[in-house]
Design an enzyme around this catalytic site. Structure first.
Site, PDB file in Angstrom:
ATOM      1  N   ASP A  30       0.784  -1.354   0.070  1.00  0.00           N
ATOM      2  CA  ASP A  30      -0.130   0.058  -0.001  1.00  0.00           C
ATOM      3  C   ASP A  30       0.842   1.167  -0.177  1.00  0.00           C
ATOM      4  O   ASP A  30       1.696   1.370   0.718  1.00  0.00           O
ATOM      5  CB  ASP A  30      -1.071   0.162   1.328  1.00  0.00           C
ATOM      6  CG  ASP A  30      -2.111   0.994   1.168  1.00  0.00           C
ATOM      7  OD1 ASP A  30      -1.746   2.113   1.059  1.00  0.00           O
ATOM      8  OD2 ASP A  30      -3.258   0.568   1.239  1.00  0.00           O
ATOM      9  N   GLY A  91     -15.905   3.231   4.305  1.00  0.00           N
ATOM     10  CA  GLY A  91     -14.383   3.600   4.211  1.00  0.00           C
ATOM     11  C   GLY A  91     -13.718   3.377   2.855  1.00  0.00           C
ATOM     12  O   GLY A  91     -12.567   3.449   2.750  1.00  0.00           O
ATOM     13  N   GLN A  92     -14.402   2.766   1.874  1.00  0.00           N
ATOM     14  CA  GLN A  92     -13.961   2.483   0.655  1.00  0.00           C
ATOM     15  C   GLN A  92     -13.420   3.676  -0.122  1.00  0.00           C
ATOM     16  O   GLN A  92     -14.470   4.348  -0.293  1.00  0.00           O
ATOM     17  CB  GLN A  92     -14.535   1.513  -0.065  1.00  0.00           C
ATOM     18  CG  GLN A  92     -14.104   0.986  -1.514  1.00  0.00           C
ATOM     19  CD  GLN A  92     -14.984  -0.097  -2.433  1.00  0.00           C
ATOM     20  OE1 GLN A  92     -16.259  -0.273  -1.881  1.00  0.00           O
ATOM     21  NE2 GLN A  92     -14.148  -0.612  -3.061  1.00  0.00           N
ATOM     22  N   HIS A  98     -10.730  -4.809  -3.230  1.00  0.00           N
ATOM     23  CA  HIS A  98      -9.388  -5.142  -2.765  1.00  0.00           C
ATOM     24  C   HIS A  98      -9.170  -5.416  -1.355  1.00  0.00           C
ATOM     25  O   HIS A  98     -10.226  -5.041  -0.552  1.00  0.00           O
ATOM     26  CB  HIS A  98      -8.372  -3.875  -3.066  1.00  0.00           C
ATOM     27  CG  HIS A  98      -8.744  -2.573  -2.347  1.00  0.00           C
ATOM     28  ND1 HIS A  98      -9.889  -1.654  -2.732  1.00  0.00           N
ATOM     29  CD2 HIS A  98      -8.098  -1.953  -1.351  1.00  0.00           C
ATOM     30  CE1 HIS A  98      -9.932  -0.612  -1.889  1.00  0.00           C
ATOM     31  NE2 HIS A  98      -8.905  -0.752  -1.133  1.00  0.00           N
TER      32      HIS A  98
END
Length: 115
Positions: A30, A91-92, A98
């Site tokens: 990330d 919260g996406q 993913h």
């Protein structure tokens, strides 16, 4: 999707620090980690979120689910958290399904939200 950052990573248009790739998925670190180890596992097929899964995606999702423990082991994680944010209210922030693999020391207090 032409404007999807994960689709661009999958196509190779945007570089990523990949840890795994096959014909169905890619896993990479990330860019904004919430933990010492923070890897995203992304299906190559564009699916907006868990809410957009179809019956035809069952084998793909099973394959990803089976790959996550193997990836965690490869990353040297004894224990880890997995997280899937679904929808803006969940919260996406990137609307391409993913899975987060989070391990080690958490760098953000809200590591289970908005990642």
């Amino acid at each position: 999707m032409s404007d999807c950052i994960f689709c661009k990573i999958i196509k190779g248009d945007i570089p990523a620090n990949k840890v795994y790739e096959d014909q169905d998925m890619v896993a990479f670190h990330d860019a904004f980690p919430a933990a010492e180890t923070h890897v995203l596992v992304v299906p190559k097929k564009h699916i907006d979120s868990l809410n957009h899964l179809q019956e035809e995606d069952a084998e793909l999702i099973a394959k990803i689910s089976l790959a996550i423990p193997k990836l965690a082991e490869t990353l040297g994680l004894e224990g880890y958290k997995t997280l899937v944010n679904t929808g803006k209210a969940g919260g996406q922030s990137v609307f391409h399904l993913h899975y987060h693999i989070l391990g080690g020391k958490f760098l953000k207090k809200d590591a289970l939200q908005n990642t």
